[in-house]
Design an enzyme around this catalytic site. Structure first.
Site, PDB file in Angstrom:
ATOM      1  N   ALA A 178       0.855  -1.191  -0.086  1.00  0.00           N
ATOM      2  CA  ALA A 178      -0.093  -0.097   0.110  1.00  0.00           C
ATOM      3  C   ALA A 178       0.944   1.156   0.015  1.00  0.00           C
ATOM      4  CB  ALA A 178      -0.918  -0.013   1.143  1.00  0.00           C
ATOM      5  N   GLY A 182      -0.306  -4.999   0.560  1.00  0.00           N
ATOM      6  CA  GLY A 182      -1.656  -5.068  -0.191  1.00  0.00           C
ATOM      7  C   GLY A 182      -1.334  -5.453  -1.662  1.00  0.00           C
ATOM      8  N   GLU A 196      -2.145  -8.925  -1.209  1.00  0.00           N
ATOM      9  CA  GLU A 196      -3.899  -9.152  -0.857  1.00  0.00           C
ATOM     10  C   GLU A 196      -4.629  -8.786  -2.222  1.00  0.00           C
ATOM     11  OE1 GLU A 196      -3.331  -6.053   2.230  1.00  0.00           O
ATOM     12  OE2 GLU A 196      -4.281  -7.551   3.702  1.00  0.00           O
ATOM     13  N   GLU A 211       3.284  -6.184   7.038  1.00  0.00           N
ATOM     14  CA  GLU A 211       2.579  -5.115   7.687  1.00  0.00           C
ATOM     15  C   GLU A 211       2.859  -4.923   9.235  1.00  0.00           C
ATOM     16  OE1 GLU A 211       1.099  -7.064   5.683  1.00  0.00           O
ATOM     17  OE2 GLU A 211      -0.379  -6.199   4.311  1.00  0.00           O
TER      18      GLU A 211
END
Ligand SMILES: *[C@@H]1O[C@H](CO)[C@@H](O)[C@H](O)[C@H]1NC(C)=O
Ligand SMILES: *[C@@H]1O[C@H](CO)[C@@H](O)[C@H](O)[C@H]1NC(C)=O
Length: 290
Positions: free
Chosen positions: A97, A140, A143, A163
């Protein structure tokens, strides 16, 4: 719903490197469209979306994700597209992210805005999506790949959920989808240490990815499979995707019942008649998606 599809957006001036796409399948889409962080192109009956923030290793900023959702919605609505391939660069599918964008967020704002909420829209896309992952798929990025239906990996692909090292946790499926793909122990190890990553072969052995191919052939290989899917009857393809998706949510008996009814429903289609006639006549079926 993909509310962004028809809402006006501020479009930046075109640069020489930016392909302009005309989407002619639906009247609301009839205009030249320019994305800032992704590239889109149609190859045969396959929609190809390429994440394109090279300087940030395709870090998934908010606007990038909005564009991915818009492009997915367009391909989902386009009768000429039967499957979608999502890829990044050879170096990074998506390195994570956008940390710079989120570092000063506070809880109430992230809650009110439902931060990352729109990442879930990709799950609603009815057409199959193949993630073609070269390089880093971290946080991310991992994911996002797991939100797709099939993952193909280039030989240098790396999957991980780092993370925890930032004092946070995965927020877009990393604790849920990963465990279903690789099992509890490996998922725990990856998510809790943040530093146990999977290379392409490990990811394949654990079942996270279905095929490993040389990096420079990855996108073509994904498009080949997507093309094959797109040549099938689209009704049955979408039903099959919906059913497999459903298997993660419902008890077995409900899933089996739902499967059987949809199976039965296909006997009302022209494509079932064509598919079975072609089988009997030993020729290739010519589906009309009816
Ligand atoms: C997949 O399942 C999720 C969770 O139930 C749902 O929100 C989504 O719409 C489903 N997608 C498809 C294409 O069936
Ligand atoms: C497939 O069917 C369509 C519509 O019936 C027809 O126009 C087309 O020529 C057929 N293609 C082949 C390869 O038979």
């Amino acid at each position: 719903m993909f509310r962004n599809v028809i809402s006006p957006r501020i479009v930046k001036p075109l640069s020489a490197h930016t392909p302009v796409r005309a989407f002619s399948s639906a009247s609301v889409l009839q205009r030249n469209y320019k994305y800032q962080h992704i590239l889109t192109e149609t190859r045969g009956n396959v929609g190809l979306i390429t994440l394109n923030r090279p300087k940030a290793l395709n870090a998934l900023c908010n606007d990038l994700f909005t564009e991915v959702n818009e492009a997915m919605a367009k391909y989902d609505a386009d009768a000429n597209v039967g499957a979608i391939v999502l890829t990044g660069s050879e170096k990074a599918f998506a390195a994570g992210a956008d940390i710079k964008e989120m570092k000063d967020n506070n809880f109430v704002d992230t809650y009110k805005k439902d931060m990352l909420g729109h990442w879930a829209k990709i799950s609603d896309v009815k057409k199959p999506i193949i993630a073609a992952v070269n390089g880093y798929a971290l946080g991310g990025g991992c994911e996002l790949a797991m939100s797709c239906d099939i993952i193909y990996a280039g030989e240098k692909a790396v999957f991980g959920q780092p993370e925890i090292k930032l004092g946070i946790i995965p927020g877009a499926g990393g604790t849920q989808r990963l465990v279903k793909a690789v099992g509890k122990s490996k998922a725990m190890e990856m998510v809790l240490t943040g530093s146990v990553n999977l290379n392409a072969t490990e990811a394949e052995n654990l079942g996270l990815v279905s095929k490993v191919v040389p990096a420079d052939q990855l996108v073509d290989e994904a498009i080949k499979t997507a093309g094959k899917i797109a040549s099938m009857s689209q009704g049955s393809v979408q039903m099959a995707k919906e059913l497999i998706n459903k298997s993660f949510e419902v008890p077995l008996s409900s899933g089996l019942r739902f499967e059987r009814v949809l199976f039965q429903s296909l006997f009302g289609t022209a494509d079932q008649k064509e598919g079975m006639a072609a089988f009997a006549e030993k020729r290739k079926a010519n589906f009309t998606n009816q």
